[in-house]
Design a protein around this motif. Sequence first.
Motif, PDB file in Angstrom:
ATOM      1  N   ALA A 144      -8.087 -79.637 -30.560  1.00 14.39           N
ATOM      2  CA  ALA A 144      -8.252 -79.096 -29.199  1.00 14.39           C
ATOM      3  C   ALA A 144      -6.920 -78.609 -28.637  1.00 14.39           C
ATOM      4  O   ALA A 144      -6.891 -77.917 -27.622  1.00 14.39           O
ATOM      5  CB  ALA A 144      -8.858 -80.154 -28.277  1.00 14.39           C
ATOM      6  N   GLY A 148      -9.981 -73.608 -28.295  1.00 12.72           N
ATOM      7  CA  GLY A 148     -10.675 -73.957 -27.058  1.00 12.72           C
ATOM      8  C   GLY A 148     -12.174 -74.070 -27.288  1.00 12.72           C
ATOM      9  O   GLY A 148     -12.736 -73.313 -28.080  1.00 12.72           O
ATOM     10  N   THR A 156      -8.373 -80.129 -23.545  1.00  8.99           N
ATOM     11  CA  THR A 156      -7.803 -79.006 -24.294  1.00  8.99           C
ATOM     12  C   THR A 156      -6.463 -78.592 -23.691  1.00  8.99           C
ATOM     13  O   THR A 156      -5.485 -78.360 -24.412  1.00  8.99           O
ATOM     14  CB  THR A 156      -8.797 -77.821 -24.282  1.00  8.99           C
ATOM     15  OG1 THR A 156     -10.009 -78.270 -24.891  1.00  8.99           O
ATOM     16  CG2 THR A 156      -8.267 -76.625 -25.038  1.00  8.99           C
TER      17      THR A 156
END
Length: 258
Positions: A144, A148, A156
């Motif tokens: 992450a 995305g 993220t």
Amino acid sequence: MTALAGYNALITGGGRGIGAASAVALAEAGAKVSVAARNENQVVEIAADLRESGYEAFAFRCDVTDPRQVRELALSATEAMGRVDILVNNAGTATSNPLPKITLAEWQHILNVNATGTFLCTQAVWEGMVERRWGRVVNVASIAGLDGDKYISAYTAAKHAVVGFTRAIAAEGRAKGVTVNAVCPGYVDTPLTDETIARIMHLTGKSWQESLTSMLEQVGQPRLIRAHEVADAIVELCLEESSGRTGEIVVLDGSESL
Ligand code: NDP
């Protein structure tokens, strides 16, 4: 293996999951280890298990989001082990929510634990490493941190911050004997992933297995990664012969089937 004999490692979030596996792997590689987390019981148990197996291990309570507690952790770990040569910034947490539902408090908490905690802990041990011209910092980011996906924007953003921090601080450590690297796993078989699966079950009514399968399919991951695989990658980055490896982002996405 005693490749890390004579070196001392501090692992944040060392009470369970990837952090606990890293503590075991670093101890097995010969390092003295200190594990830290908010829940004292878990780190105390891990350290006791390690001592029972003949290793030197210490446990400390620390919330990595609190600068005072982080400074105290660095002092206590230094007092217990002599110095901190290896720092594994592993403490982390995740939530999932679509953008309209993310509260400011949730956003700040995820950024604080994953990104600010990594900054504070690194800063707390950095000068000692630079003075001794030997140090290893390994940040546990995530895939992450490189890509995305929906519903995990806070996590993220935080892990992208960890990856960026890794690259920047690697540049500061270059020519000073301090390497800074990150590992970026996909889904790992830990209590954090169990929480994610439980959330999917709750939201969709799917079974545990169906939820796990759909979670893995969404990221194209054939299987869960095992915590010890991440720990082994961390140990490798800490070895003496890895002195030329810095600013690396090591991806573990489970693409190798077992
Ligand atoms: P777990 O939830 O199993 O363990 C997290 C550890 O971090 C615990 O020891 C927890 O202890 C500690 N922790 C959480 N918040 C804090 C805090 N504020 N201060 C100090 N310690 C804290 O997670 P994992 O082992 O799965 O995850 C470890 C790292 O790996 C995290 O950074 C995570 O983002 C990352 N990661 C995990 C993946 C996965 O699929 N599991 C995939 C990719 C990356 P306590 O609650 O007692 O403080």
